[in-house]
Design an enzyme around this catalytic site. Structure first.
Site, PDB file in Angstrom:
ATOM      1  N   ARG A 197       0.975  -0.977  -0.236  1.00 50.97           N
ATOM      2  CA  ARG A 197       0.067   0.159   0.067  1.00 50.97           C
ATOM      3  C   ARG A 197       0.895   1.326  -0.033  1.00 50.97           C
ATOM      4  O   ARG A 197       1.193   2.334  -1.093  1.00 50.97           O
ATOM      5  CB  ARG A 197      -1.079   0.140   1.169  1.00 50.97           C
ATOM      6  CG  ARG A 197      -2.116   0.743   1.166  1.00 50.97           C
ATOM      7  CD  ARG A 197      -1.637   2.225   1.526  1.00 50.97           C
ATOM      8  NE  ARG A 197      -1.289   2.483   2.905  1.00 50.97           N
ATOM      9  CZ  ARG A 197      -0.690   3.540   3.306  1.00 50.97           C
ATOM     10  NH1 ARG A 197      -0.676   4.533   2.696  1.00 50.97           N
ATOM     11  NH2 ARG A 197      -0.080   3.606   4.427  1.00 50.97           N
ATOM     12  N   ASP A 198       1.579   1.515   1.119  1.00 50.50           N
ATOM     13  CA  ASP A 198       2.390   2.729   1.140  1.00 50.50           C
ATOM     14  C   ASP A 198       3.399   2.620   0.031  1.00 50.50           C
ATOM     15  O   ASP A 198       3.786   3.690  -0.354  1.00 50.50           O
ATOM     16  CB  ASP A 198       2.971   2.714   2.538  1.00 50.50           C
ATOM     17  CG  ASP A 198       3.219   4.160   3.204  1.00 50.50           C
ATOM     18  OD1 ASP A 198       3.300   5.139   2.088  1.00 50.50           O
ATOM     19  OD2 ASP A 198       3.359   4.423   4.298  1.00 50.50           O
ATOM     20  N   CYS A 245       5.086   9.001   0.514  1.00 50.35           N
ATOM     21  CA  CYS A 245       3.596   9.637   0.145  1.00 50.35           C
ATOM     22  C   CYS A 245       3.608  10.554  -1.062  1.00 50.35           C
ATOM     23  O   CYS A 245       4.514  11.251  -1.209  1.00 50.35           O
ATOM     24  CB  CYS A 245       3.110  10.508   1.383  1.00 50.35           C
ATOM     25  SG  CYS A 245       1.717  11.307   1.046  1.00 50.35           S
ATOM     26  N   ASN A 268       9.295   3.589   3.753  1.00 48.37           N
ATOM     27  CA  ASN A 268       9.274   3.526   5.216  1.00 48.37           C
ATOM     28  C   ASN A 268      10.322   2.858   5.556  1.00 48.37           C
ATOM     29  O   ASN A 268      11.528   2.334   4.737  1.00 48.37           O
ATOM     30  CB  ASN A 268       8.153   2.568   5.385  1.00 48.37           C
ATOM     31  CG  ASN A 268       6.907   2.714   5.042  1.00 48.37           C
ATOM     32  OD1 ASN A 268       6.367   3.123   4.058  1.00 48.37           O
ATOM     33  ND2 ASN A 268       5.918   3.286   5.961  1.00 48.37           N
ATOM     34  N   HIS A 278       9.128   6.885   8.416  1.00 49.64           N
ATOM     35  CA  HIS A 278       9.876   6.617   6.921  1.00 49.64           C
ATOM     36  C   HIS A 278      11.414   7.239   7.366  1.00 49.64           C
ATOM     37  O   HIS A 278      11.660   7.630   8.222  1.00 49.64           O
ATOM     38  CB  HIS A 278       9.184   7.784   6.137  1.00 49.64           C
ATOM     39  CG  HIS A 278       7.850   7.298   5.439  1.00 49.64           C
ATOM     40  ND1 HIS A 278       7.927   6.980   4.217  1.00 49.64           N
ATOM     41  CD2 HIS A 278       6.804   7.067   6.193  1.00 49.64           C
ATOM     42  CE1 HIS A 278       6.635   6.293   4.053  1.00 49.64           C
ATOM     43  NE2 HIS A 278       5.861   6.453   5.309  1.00 49.64           N
ATOM     44  N   HIS A 309       4.933   4.168  12.914  1.00 48.31           N
ATOM     45  CA  HIS A 309       5.299   4.196  11.439  1.00 48.31           C
ATOM     46  C   HIS A 309       6.062   5.266  10.905  1.00 48.31           C
ATOM     47  O   HIS A 309       5.629   6.342  10.955  1.00 48.31           O
ATOM     48  CB  HIS A 309       3.857   4.373  10.596  1.00 48.31           C
ATOM     49  CG  HIS A 309       3.709   4.379   9.295  1.00 48.31           C
ATOM     50  ND1 HIS A 309       2.706   3.536   8.255  1.00 48.31           N
ATOM     51  CD2 HIS A 309       4.085   5.343   8.242  1.00 48.31           C
ATOM     52  CE1 HIS A 309       3.264   3.927   7.203  1.00 48.31           C
ATOM     53  NE2 HIS A 309       3.723   5.028   7.041  1.00 48.31           N
TER      54      HIS A 309
HETATM   55  N1  COA Z   1     -13.125   4.857  -3.429  1.00 44.90           N
HETATM   56  C1  COA Z   1     -13.345   4.937  -4.934  1.00 44.90           C
HETATM   57  N2  COA Z   1     -13.977   6.137  -5.411  1.00 44.90           N
HETATM   58  C2  COA Z   1     -14.186   7.162  -4.496  1.00 44.90           C
HETATM   59  C3  COA Z   1     -13.707   7.019  -3.175  1.00 44.90           C
HETATM   60  C4  COA Z   1     -13.402   6.033  -2.811  1.00 44.90           C
HETATM   61  N3  COA Z   1     -13.022   5.795  -1.308  1.00 44.90           N
HETATM   62  N4  COA Z   1     -13.905   8.283  -2.658  1.00 44.90           N
HETATM   63  C5  COA Z   1     -14.458   9.110  -3.606  1.00 44.90           C
HETATM   64  N5  COA Z   1     -14.356   8.449  -4.855  1.00 44.90           N
HETATM   65  C6  COA Z   1     -14.587   9.214  -5.832  1.00 44.90           C
HETATM   66  C7  COA Z   1     -16.039   9.719  -6.113  1.00 44.90           C
HETATM   67  O1  COA Z   1     -16.976   8.953  -6.327  1.00 44.90           O
HETATM   68  C8  COA Z   1     -15.846  10.861  -7.101  1.00 44.90           C
HETATM   69  O2  COA Z   1     -15.650  10.096  -8.496  1.00 44.90           O
HETATM   70  P1  COA Z   1     -16.218  11.060  -9.789  1.00 44.90           P
HETATM   71  O3  COA Z   1     -15.161  11.951 -10.010  1.00 44.90           O
HETATM   72  O4  COA Z   1     -16.041  10.013 -10.794  1.00 44.90           O
HETATM   73  O5  COA Z   1     -17.529  11.540  -9.328  1.00 44.90           O
HETATM   74  C9  COA Z   1     -14.166  11.118  -6.824  1.00 44.90           C
HETATM   75  O6  COA Z   1     -13.563  10.238  -6.414  1.00 44.90           O
HETATM   76  C10 COA Z   1     -14.121  12.340  -6.156  1.00 44.90           C
HETATM   77  O7  COA Z   1     -14.964  12.396  -4.857  1.00 44.90           O
HETATM   78  P2  COA Z   1     -14.939  13.331  -3.776  1.00 44.90           P
HETATM   79  O8  COA Z   1     -15.941  12.756  -2.684  1.00 44.90           O
HETATM   80  O9  COA Z   1     -15.145  14.722  -4.307  1.00 44.90           O
HETATM   81  O10 COA Z   1     -13.686  13.131  -2.959  1.00 44.90           O
HETATM   82  P3  COA Z   1     -12.347  14.107  -3.423  1.00 44.90           P
HETATM   83  O11 COA Z   1     -12.072  14.362  -4.828  1.00 44.90           O
HETATM   84  O12 COA Z   1     -12.164  15.338  -2.515  1.00 44.90           O
HETATM   85  O13 COA Z   1     -11.216  13.070  -2.813  1.00 44.90           O
HETATM   86  C11 COA Z   1     -10.330  11.410  -1.550  1.00 44.90           C
HETATM   87  C12 COA Z   1     -11.203  12.612  -1.324  1.00 44.90           C
HETATM   88  C13 COA Z   1      -9.959  11.079   0.114  1.00 44.90           C
HETATM   89  C14 COA Z   1     -11.291  10.158  -1.886  1.00 44.90           C
HETATM   90  C15 COA Z   1      -9.245  11.126  -2.312  1.00 44.90           C
HETATM   91  O14 COA Z   1      -8.475  12.515  -2.308  1.00 44.90           O
HETATM   92  C16 COA Z   1      -8.200   9.980  -2.231  1.00 44.90           C
HETATM   93  O15 COA Z   1      -8.702   8.881  -2.329  1.00 44.90           O
HETATM   94  N6  COA Z   1      -7.050  10.415  -1.741  1.00 44.90           N
HETATM   95  C17 COA Z   1      -6.039   9.194  -1.468  1.00 44.90           C
HETATM   96  C18 COA Z   1      -5.347   9.804  -0.261  1.00 44.90           C
HETATM   97  C19 COA Z   1      -4.181   8.672  -0.068  1.00 44.90           C
HETATM   98  O16 COA Z   1      -4.762   7.619  -0.037  1.00 44.90           O
HETATM   99  N7  COA Z   1      -3.058   9.236   0.192  1.00 44.90           N
HETATM  100  C20 COA Z   1      -2.129   8.281   0.535  1.00 44.90           C
HETATM  101  C21 COA Z   1      -2.063   7.643   1.843  1.00 44.90           C
HETATM  102  S1  COA Z   1      -1.649   8.623   3.285  1.00 44.90           S
HETATM  103 ZN    ZN Z   2       3.686   6.217   5.350  1.00 50.90          ZN
END
Ligand code: COA
Ligand code: ZN
Length: 331
Positions: A21-22, A246, A255, A215, A213
């Site tokens: 994942r990370d 990240c 990490n 890095h 956790h």
């Molecule tokens: N799984 C699948 N799709 C998702 C989802 C999820 N958990 N959460 C949101 N979406 C989709 C929505 O359906 C939407 O799709 P569309 O554009 O086709 O309509 C799109 O993502 C945007 O949704 P929204 O609620 O507006 O979210 P956002 O754009 O503000 O994004 C997160 C918020 C958190 C979902 C997004 O930023 C994210 O997944 N970030 C990843 C963070 C991460 O893992 N970082 C590294 C680890 S620390």
């Molecule tokens: Zn991390």
């Protein structure tokens, strides 16, 4: 006669690998789903306590893990290994429940700026989402852990007060989370800081499951892990090969490396339940899977007592020493 105290075996240290994942989320080239499944299945046989298999985030945000649903459906679950997944919101939990994991790992940042960059929400927005996620996971009888990013500093804001971190931990533990992971997302932590925050956490939440956790961004990963170990922490996230970073944290690197951490713990006499040669084989495989060298060091140098062949010159030097003659002078 004096009583001889029974030798008490040191308690197990739980190693939780987050490479899938990370680690993978920072990679540029998509790793095929079949390879991810086969790799998790191989990791399951190394004795790891927990594997973070994937994350149910937006596929637009993290395209590498867009196949989370399929990976979770297809992996083989080995008894004794916990399979956890990262979820940022309610949507993630709903998706993940199709093949329920053993734990939901929720994530938010202790820094407002980092939370906005990473999750596109304010911290208050994240807290609201995560409380709802904890409610759903309790209903589904899947335990929740909350990973608090930037617990030891934010690359954009600087110092993050310990009270901020502990107050977020309190909010989620009070709501029913079983544990909290203190994350040094961008390698800003240093050993005395780690020991201090871990001790404060333990004193305030003695029943909670605590994970560290870290890095290795500034080369302090193992030193920080050792400081936490000495402060009583027995759960560590680590990434095979040291893969990771990240995508929203400038200059982030992987990490602390799982096999290097396990190698150190073995030397320190701590039991992890891990078969180190098996883990090292997986680390070599991971380098092939992502197509580049990984920062892990024990894979390259060998274990401490993996001995090297003695050079022929040593036999000559011994013979000369026995004959009482000195080495020929260099030309
Ligand atoms: N799984 C699948 N799709 C998702 C989802 C999820 N958990 N959460 C949101 N979406 C989709 C929505 O359906 C939407 O799709 P569309 O554009 O086709 O309509 C799109 O993502 C945007 O949704 P929204 O609620 O507006 O979210 P956002 O754009 O503000 O994004 C997160 C918020 C958190 C979902 C997004 O930023 C994210 O997944 N970030 C990843 C963070 C991460 O893992 N970082 C590294 C680890 S620390
Ligand atoms: Zn991390």
């Amino acid at each position: 006669m004096m009583d001889v105290p029974a030798r008490v075996a040191p308690a197990r240290v739980f190693i939780q690998d987050v490479a899938m994942r990370d680690g993978l989320q920072a990679e540029a080239v998509f790793v095929p789903t079949d390879d991810k499944v086969a790799f998790v299945d191989a990791l399951s046989r190394t004795g790891l306590a927990k594997i973070e298999v994937t994350s149910f985030t937006s596929p637009k945000a993290i395209p590498m893990l867009a196949d989370a649903d399929e990976v979770m459906r297809r992996i083989e679950r080995v008894p004794g290994v916990e399979y956890t997944v990262l979820v940022p919101n309610v949507r993630g939990v709903e998706r993940a429940l199709a093949a329920p994991p053993d734990e939901f790992n929720l994530v938010m940042s202790c820094s407002e700026t980092h939370n906005l960059a990473n999750l596109r929400m304010t911290r208050a927005g994240s807290v609201a989402q995560l409380l709802e996620v904890i409610r759903l996971s309790t209903e589904a009888r899947v335990p929740a852990n909350v990973s608090l990013s930037c617990s030891f500093g934010c690359p954009m804001e600087g110092e993050v007060p310990a009270t901020t971190v502990l107050d977020f931990a309190a909010t989620f533990l009070d709501a029913g989370a079983r544990g909290v992971t203190l994350c040094d997302t961008t390698g800003m932590a240093y050993p005395s800081q780690v020991a201090g925050l871990c001790r404060d956490f333990r004193a305030r939440f003695p029943q909670a499951m605590l994970t560290l956790h870290v890095h290795n961004t500034r080369g302090m990963g193992l030193a920080n892990a050792l400081a936490a170990l000495h402060a009583g922490v027995d759960r560590f996230d680590a990434s095979l090969g040291g893969l990771g970073g990240c995508p929203y944290a400038p200059g982030a690197t992987g990490n602390v490396c799982t096999e290097d951490l396990v190698h150190m713990l073995v030397l320190e006499g701590r039991a992890t339940g891990i078969d180190l040669p098996e883990l090292l084989d997986c680390a070599r495989r991971l380098g092939v899977l992502v197509g580049h060298e990984l920062p892990g060091q024990v894979v390259k140098a060998g274990q401490r007592l993996d001995l090297h062949p003695v050079p022929a010159s040593v036999a000559q030097a011994r013979a000369r020493a026995a004959a009482g003659t000195s080495a020929p002078a260099a030309a």
